[in-house]
Design an enzyme around this catalytic site. Structure first.
Site, short mmCIF file in Angstrom:
data_model
loop_
_atom_site.label_atom_id
_atom_site.label_comp_id
_atom_site.label_asym_id
_atom_site.label_seq_id
_atom_site.Cartn_x
_atom_site.Cartn_y
_atom_site.Cartn_z
N ASP A 27 130.62 53.29 -25.40
CA ASP A 27 130.23 52.63 -24.08
C ASP A 27 128.80 53.15 -24.07
OD1 ASP A 27 130.15 51.69 -21.32
OD2 ASP A 27 130.31 53.75 -20.90
N SER A 28 128.12 52.61 -22.98
CA SER A 28 126.88 52.98 -22.77
C SER A 28 126.77 54.44 -22.29
CB SER A 28 126.07 52.10 -21.54
OG SER A 28 126.98 52.17 -20.56
N TYR A 59 123.22 49.97 -19.85
CA TYR A 59 122.84 48.72 -20.56
C TYR A 59 123.00 47.49 -19.49
CZ TYR A 59 124.39 50.78 -25.23
OH TYR A 59 124.36 51.59 -26.39
N GLY A 60 123.52 47.85 -18.36
CA GLY A 60 123.75 46.68 -17.32
C GLY A 60 122.53 45.68 -17.00
N CYS A 90 132.76 48.83 -22.89
CA CYS A 90 131.61 48.88 -22.15
C CYS A 90 131.84 47.16 -21.70
CB CYS A 90 130.28 48.98 -22.68
SG CYS A 90 128.91 48.76 -21.77
N ASN A 91 131.78 46.65 -20.40
CA ASN A 91 131.66 45.15 -20.18
C ASN A 91 130.49 44.52 -20.52
OD1 ASN A 91 134.18 44.56 -18.32
ND2 ASN A 91 133.57 46.72 -18.14
N THR A 92 129.18 45.33 -20.48
CA THR A 92 128.11 44.48 -20.76
C THR A 92 127.90 44.69 -22.26
OG1 THR A 92 127.13 46.12 -19.05
CG2 THR A 92 125.48 44.75 -20.35
N GLU A 169 128.73 57.69 -10.19
CA GLU A 169 128.25 58.80 -11.12
C GLU A 169 128.03 59.95 -9.88
OE1 GLU A 169 125.60 58.24 -14.12
OE2 GLU A 169 127.27 56.93 -15.17
N CYS A 201 133.51 46.26 -15.02
CA CYS A 201 132.77 47.49 -15.34
C CYS A 201 133.80 48.86 -15.39
CB CYS A 201 131.58 47.72 -14.37
SG CYS A 201 130.70 49.17 -14.78
N THR A 202 133.17 49.34 -16.49
CA THR A 202 134.13 50.60 -17.01
C THR A 202 134.33 51.65 -15.82
OG1 THR A 202 132.17 51.46 -18.24
CG2 THR A 202 134.08 50.47 -19.66
N HIS A 203 132.97 51.82 -14.74
CA HIS A 203 133.15 52.80 -13.96
C HIS A 203 133.89 52.49 -12.83
CE1 HIS A 203 129.40 53.92 -15.65
NE2 HIS A 203 129.20 54.93 -14.95
N1 DGL Z 1 129.63 50.67 -18.93
C1 DGL Z 1 128.76 49.61 -18.38
C2 DGL Z 1 129.55 48.40 -18.38
O1 DGL Z 1 130.77 48.43 -18.16
C3 DGL Z 1 128.15 50.19 -17.06
C4 DGL Z 1 127.15 50.94 -16.95
C5 DGL Z 1 125.66 50.37 -17.70
O2 DGL Z 1 125.31 49.75 -17.04
O3 DGL Z 1 125.57 50.83 -18.62
O4 DGL Z 1 129.26 47.34 -18.05
#
Ligand code: DGL
Length: 285
Positions: A27-28, A59-60, A90-92, A169, A201-203
């Site tokens: 993930d990012s 990454y978003g 990571c979705n992005t 976070e 989004c993973t968060h």
């Molecule tokens: N992990 C990223 C996602 O799932 C979110 C955090 C980021 O922007 O890197 O898109």
């Protein structure tokens, strides 16, 4: 090189040594640990190697080209550690880089979009689906395309919710500010009368409580982490890549990061749900 999201029908049966290899997850940053936690709960005998790109998060809001480059670099590191599959938690990164990764890696590569899309389609009763994620994920159209390809009549309301990652976070999950921000973000989804909402989004699984309190109990929240874990388990089983049944083994989780920020261990514990062991800082080539 062969690789893809779907298994190769003529693949030879993998050796037990191959089956004992770890699952690579990246993930990012810290968010993908929600996926690690879900995979560990579902497949407790599997070893996991996690890479969080903490030095280059977020990454978003980065370009697709940059995300592809980072994702390839991280996947090569995971392959060098001998993983049997790569999970893009990571979705992005899934939205931008999944096809490039599948074209260049020789192990199964799984992303978070399809499991979330399928879960949303089985959850919706009125065909109105909401999606929230980073700018990158929403603007890529990956969820929208995958949903419409499976069900062209579905009505979508997709909203970028960039302020959510920093609030989560900060652990401001019950803070009035988070409620206010979410109420604003979610109002078009409520107005569209969506009955399922993809947390793309993973968060976001960590904010399920506050999101659910705003959306109400009639709206199903689709958690990408749980659905990803189920999809991975099915894929490993189909490919005969699950750890041999006779092994008595408790899966180990090894964490790697590209930078070690002060709060990382605390944050990682919150996302993973258990205390984290050693965290290795890795310099990528
Ligand atoms: N992990 C990223 C996602 O799932 C979110 C955090 C980021 O922007 O890197 O898109």
């Amino acid at each position: 090189m062969h690789s893809s999201g779907s298994p190769s029908p003529s693949a030879p049966l993998p050796s037990p040594d191959k089956q004992r290899q770890s699952i690579g997850i990246f993930d990012s940053g810290v968010g993908g640990l929600t996926v690690v936690s879900a995979v560990h709960r579902l497949l407790p005998r599997e070893d996991i190697i996690y890479f969080g790109d903490t030095g280059r998060v977020p990454y978003g809001n980065k370009s697709p080209e940059m995300i592809i480059q980072y994702s390839l670099q991280i996947s090569r590191f995971l392959i060098s550690q001998g993983v049997k599959a790569v999970v893009v938690a990571c979705n992005t990164a899934t939205a931008h880089a999944l096809s490039s990764l599948r074209a260049s890696l020789s192990v199964p590569v799984m992303g978070v979009v399809v499991p979330g899309v399928e879960a949303a389609l089985s959850a919706t009763r009125n065909g109105r689906v909401g999606i929230i994620g980073t700018y990158g994920t929403i603007q890529s159209g990956a969820y929208q395309k995958a949903l419409l390809a499976r069900r062209p009549d579905v009505q979508l309301t997709a909203i970028p919710t960039p302020l959510l990652v920093p609030l989560i976070e900060e652990d401001w999950l019950t803070h009035a500010a988070t409620h206010l921000v979410l109420a604003e973000y979610l109002s078009p989804i409520q107005a569209a009368r969506c009955d399922s909402l993809v947390l793309a989004c993973t968060h976001y699984p960590l904010a399920k409580g506050v999101i659910g309190s705003i959306m109400g109990e009639d709206v199903t929240l689709v958690d990408s982490a749980d659905n990803m874990a189920r999809d991975l388990a099915r894929r490993l089983e189909t490919d005969n890549l699950l750890r041999p049944a006779e092994d008595i083994h408790t899966g180990r989780i090894r964490l790697h990061v590209s930078d070690l920020p002060t709060q990382f261990a605390t944050l990682a514990r919150r996302f993973l749900g258990v205390r984290v062991g050693a965290i290795d800082k890795v310099v990528l080539d």
